[in-house]
Motif scaffolding. Structure first.
Motif, short mmCIF file in Angstrom:
data_model
loop_
_atom_site.label_atom_id
_atom_site.label_comp_id
_atom_site.label_asym_id
_atom_site.label_seq_id
_atom_site.Cartn_x
_atom_site.Cartn_y
_atom_site.Cartn_z
N TYR A 179 0.83 -1.21 0.00
CA TYR A 179 0.00 0.00 0.00
C TYR A 179 0.86 1.26 0.00
CZ TYR A 179 -3.80 -3.17 1.40
OH TYR A 179 -4.72 -4.18 1.44
N ASN A 233 1.26 3.02 -6.03
CA ASN A 233 0.28 2.12 -6.66
C ASN A 233 -1.15 2.45 -6.28
OD1 ASN A 233 0.52 1.12 -4.12
ND2 ASN A 233 1.59 -0.73 -4.71
N PHE A 234 -1.37 3.70 -5.96
CA PHE A 234 -2.73 4.16 -5.67
C PHE A 234 -3.21 4.93 -6.90
CE2 PHE A 234 -5.96 7.00 -4.02
CZ PHE A 234 -6.68 6.16 -3.18
N VAL A 235 -4.31 4.48 -7.49
CA VAL A 235 -4.82 5.14 -8.69
C VAL A 235 -5.72 6.30 -8.27
CG1 VAL A 235 -6.28 4.82 -10.73
CG2 VAL A 235 -4.72 2.99 -10.00
N ASN A 249 -11.43 9.94 -5.36
CA ASN A 249 -10.47 9.91 -4.24
C ASN A 249 -9.39 10.99 -4.34
OD1 ASN A 249 -8.55 9.02 -6.12
ND2 ASN A 249 -9.06 6.88 -5.75
N SER A 285 -16.68 0.60 2.85
CA SER A 285 -15.67 -0.45 2.88
C SER A 285 -15.07 -0.71 1.50
CB SER A 285 -16.34 -1.73 3.39
OG SER A 285 -15.42 -2.76 3.41
N GLY A 286 -13.78 -0.98 1.49
CA GLY A 286 -13.10 -1.39 0.26
C GLY A 286 -12.83 -0.29 -0.73
N LEU A 287 -12.79 0.95 -0.28
CA LEU A 287 -12.55 2.05 -1.22
C LEU A 287 -11.13 2.59 -1.17
CD1 LEU A 287 -15.93 4.04 -1.04
CD2 LEU A 287 -15.19 2.30 -2.68
N GLY A 288 -10.29 2.02 -0.32
CA GLY A 288 -8.89 2.44 -0.33
C GLY A 288 -8.43 3.26 0.86
N LYS A 289 -9.21 3.29 1.92
CA LYS A 289 -8.82 4.09 3.11
C LYS A 289 -7.56 3.52 3.75
CE LYS A 289 -12.79 3.44 5.19
NZ LYS A 289 -13.48 2.58 4.20
N THR A 290 -7.58 2.21 3.95
CA THR A 290 -6.42 1.56 4.57
C THR A 290 -5.18 1.75 3.70
OG1 THR A 290 -7.89 -0.05 5.58
CG2 THR A 290 -5.55 -0.65 5.47
N HIS A 291 -5.38 1.65 2.40
CA HIS A 291 -4.27 1.83 1.46
C HIS A 291 -3.64 3.22 1.67
CE1 HIS A 291 -2.72 0.88 -2.83
NE2 HIS A 291 -2.03 1.92 -2.36
N ILE A 296 -13.61 -2.03 -4.13
CA ILE A 296 -12.39 -2.30 -4.89
C ILE A 296 -11.78 -3.65 -4.52
CG2 ILE A 296 -10.06 -1.41 -5.43
CD1 ILE A 296 -11.31 1.40 -4.96
N ARG A 297 -12.00 -4.08 -3.27
CA ARG A 297 -11.49 -5.40 -2.87
C ARG A 297 -12.18 -6.48 -3.70
NH1 ARG A 297 -12.61 -5.27 2.31
NH2 ARG A 297 -10.84 -3.96 2.73
N GLU A 329 -10.76 -6.51 -7.24
CA GLU A 329 -9.49 -7.23 -7.29
C GLU A 329 -9.73 -8.74 -7.18
OE1 GLU A 329 -6.58 -3.86 -5.32
OE2 GLU A 329 -7.13 -5.60 -4.14
N1 LIG Z 1 -7.30 4.02 -5.76
C1 LIG Z 1 -6.81 2.80 -5.63
N2 LIG Z 1 -5.78 2.38 -6.37
C2 LIG Z 1 -5.29 1.13 -6.27
N3 LIG Z 1 -5.76 0.21 -5.42
C3 LIG Z 1 -6.78 0.58 -4.64
C4 LIG Z 1 -7.36 1.88 -4.69
N4 LIG Z 1 -8.35 1.96 -3.79
C5 LIG Z 1 -8.41 0.76 -3.18
N5 LIG Z 1 -7.47 -0.08 -3.69
C6 LIG Z 1 -7.23 -1.47 -3.30
O1 LIG Z 1 -8.48 -2.03 -2.91
C7 LIG Z 1 -8.33 -2.91 -1.82
C8 LIG Z 1 -9.24 -2.46 -0.69
O2 LIG Z 1 -8.77 -1.20 -0.18
P1 LIG Z 1 -8.66 -0.87 1.38
O3 LIG Z 1 -8.45 -2.12 2.19
O4 LIG Z 1 -7.70 0.23 1.53
O5 LIG Z 1 -10.15 -0.33 1.63
P2 LIG Z 1 -10.79 0.27 2.94
O6 LIG Z 1 -11.54 1.46 2.50
O7 LIG Z 1 -9.77 0.44 4.01
O8 LIG Z 1 -11.83 -0.85 3.38
P3 LIG Z 1 -12.29 -1.31 4.87
O9 LIG Z 1 -13.05 -0.18 5.42
O10 LIG Z 1 -13.14 -2.54 4.60
O11 LIG Z 1 -11.04 -1.63 5.66
C9 LIG Z 1 -6.84 -2.88 -1.43
O12 LIG Z 1 -6.20 -3.99 -2.03
C10 LIG Z 1 -6.35 -1.57 -2.07
O13 LIG Z 1 -4.99 -1.65 -2.43
#
Ligand SMILES: Nc1ncnc2c1ncn2[C@@H]1O[C@H](COP(=O)(O)OP(=O)(O)OP(=O)(O)O)[C@@H](O)[C@H]1O
Length: 476
Positions: free
Chosen positions: A139, A143-145, A150, A177-183, A336-337, A340
């Motif tokens: 992360y 590699n964040f698009v 976002n 969930s799964g929108l890239g916050k953790t990333h 996004i999860r 993938e």
């Molecule tokens: N903009 C982006 N570019 C590339 N990869 C992304 C992007 N946004 C999300 N991802 C990928 O999607 C997957 C889910 O993202 P992430 O775990 O960060 O979501 P989250 O919002 O933290 O979800 P949760 O709330 O369930 O923890 C990860 O593998 C992350 O790398």
């Protein structure tokens, strides 16, 4: 620009210019209001003309900003780069060739780079810092698009990483969930360590923080806990909504927050909702969360989803033609999860069959995986029940301590499916499976992903189970 307006520009300090967003710090609310109302249009226009691209101004407050020099447009503006016991051989989960150990050394997530284990690349202290910070090397900003959904959250994250404790403090990134916050949270940590190698960064999930508080209180170790969380420069807290309803944790977090904020240490948090909607969060915490900047992440548009899949395919070395990526991106729209996961399944299937992915294959493979929009929610309970029925193990065994090889495989598949089909976080899944650590779930996810591409039996088990789980969800 009027002379009066210039006064406010002179009091401002540029923090970063990234992706068309110029972040500027001023000393107080009044300056911010003035800058935003009186100066913004002219300034944005002038900057846009000069830069040859649209520049948007974002103003943040930093009481430490020195109000003495016309620093705006100075070279201080940094442009970030785009950045074993009973073995049930009757079980369907037979995997004779593969040694499955739930807690072997490989359990240590690969991203926790141990200094001794890494070759080349950054020096040992850098790697030690990343391990200490508990950062996932997958992360990163690189590699964040970036897309319209976002862009702002990304720019704010870069700004916070470039000027920790100065740009936005705290920075709250919220969204589904799964929108890239953790990333983004991990990416901030990596970038801070790159820019300021001696800084102490720490990523923590809220569940871990809650457990730490509970254990510390139970064992009379609160001073040690306080040291752990207060002797850091950048605290990254994931899924802060989990401290709702947890009084002792909120109390501890409140003091941690104050201690760090008072010393201008950066705090970044993620949440599935805006803090104002965290109803049972103490008012004093909600109030503090609003001191800095709150930024929302939205579901990506089609173009961004395709770009994410392209990047994922390139980094994971998964080969899929453009029409397949477009097909997947058009079908999986909100998480996004899941996006993938669909790519991984399609490429795993092709790999197993010694073929390449084409549209027809993708359509067949993804038929059962992709939800039909109005599909009911899938729960961990459903996944466990179906896995138990299919594997001939009991739910108690799936959650229990036994590490017989086939049981471990069944457990890992169930964990993988929880990760793929539900919105549960790693620690939540770990806790459902008998209080296991989140690193165990992470390991399971990686392991099954790999096995699916290598072993027909595992691929088939996962596919069959997914279909059964979806069917149960539709019937309930
Ligand atoms: N903009 C982006 N570019 C590339 N990869 C992304 C992007 N946004 C999300 N991802 C990928 O999607 C997957 C889910 O993202 P992430 O775990 O960060 O979501 P989250 O919002 O933290 O979800 P949760 O709330 O369930 O923890 C990860 O593998 C992350 O790398």
């Amino acid at each position: 620009m009027s002379p009066g307006a210039k006064v406010f520009v002179y009091g401002a300090k540029p923090l970063s210019l990234h992706n068309g967003i110029l972040i500027v710090a001023v000393q107080d609310d009044l300056s911010r209001a003035q800058l935003e109302s009186r100066v913004r249009p002219a300034l944005e226009q002038a900057l846009t003309t000069q830069a040859g691209e649209d520049i948007r101004l974002v103003v943040t407050i930093d009481p430490e900003v020195v109000d003495d020099a016309p620093e705006l447009f100075s070279p201080a503006i940094t442009v970030a780069e785009e950045p074993t016991d009973i073995d049930k051989s009757s079980s369907r989960f037979v995997d004779r060739d593969d040694e499955i150990e739930e807690d072997d050394d490989s359990l240590t997530p690969s991203w926790v780079s141990r200094p001794a284990a890494s070759k080349g690349g950054p020096g040992p202290s850098h790697r030690a810092n990343i391990a200490e910070a508990r950062l996932n090397s997958r992360y990163q900003f690189e590699n964040f698009v970036i897309g319209s959904s976002n862009r702002f959250a990304h720019a704010a994250a870069v700004a916070a990483a470039e000027a920790p404790g100065k740009a936005y403090n705290p920075l709250v990134i919220h969204g589904d969930s799964g929108l890239g916050k953790t990333h983004l949270l991990h990416a901030i940590g990596h970038y801070v360590i790159n820019l300021y190698p001696s800084s102490r960064v720490r990523y923590v999930s809220s569940e871990e923080f809650v457990n730490d508080v509970i254990n510390a209180i139970g064992e009379n170790r609160t001073p040690a806990l306080r040291r752990k969380y207060r002797e850091i420069d950048v605290l990254l807290v994931d899924d802060i909504q989990f401290i709702e309803n947890k009084d002792a944790t909120q109390e501890e977090f409140f003091h941690t927050f104050n201690a760090l904020h008072n010393e201008n240490k950066q705090i970044v948090m993620t949440s599935d909702r805006p803090p104002s909607e965290l109803r049972t969060l103490e008012e004093r915490l909600r109030n503090r969360f609003s001191w800095g900047l709150q930024t929302e992440m939205l579901p990506p548009d089609l173009e961004t989803r395709i770009a994410i899949l392209r990047k994922k395919a390139a980094t994971e070395k998964l080969t899929a033609p453009a029409d397949v990526l477009e097909f997947i991106a058009s079908k999986v729209q909100t998480n996004i999860r899941e996006l993938e996961g669909a790519l991984i399944r399609a490429t795993a299937f092709a790999n197993l069959n010694g073929t390449t992915v084409d549209l027809q294959l993708a359509q067949i493979v993804l038929k059962d995986l992709i939800a039909e929009g109005d599909d009911p929610e899938i729960t961990a309970g459903m996944i466990m029940a179906q896995t138990a029925a299919y594997s001939e193990y009991t739910i108690e065994e799936l959650c229990g301590p036994s590490r017989s090889r086939n049981l471990v495989l069944a457990r890992q598949i169930a964990m993988y499916l929880c990760r793929e089909l539900t919105e549960m976080s790693l620690p939540q899944i770990g806790s459902e499976f008998g209080g296991r650590d989140h690193t165990t779930v992470m390991h399971a996810e990686r392991k099954i992903r790999k096995l699916m591409a290598e072993k027909h039996a595992v691929y088939n088990q996962v596919t069959e189970l997914t279909a059964r789980i979806r069917q149960q969800a539709r019937q309930s």
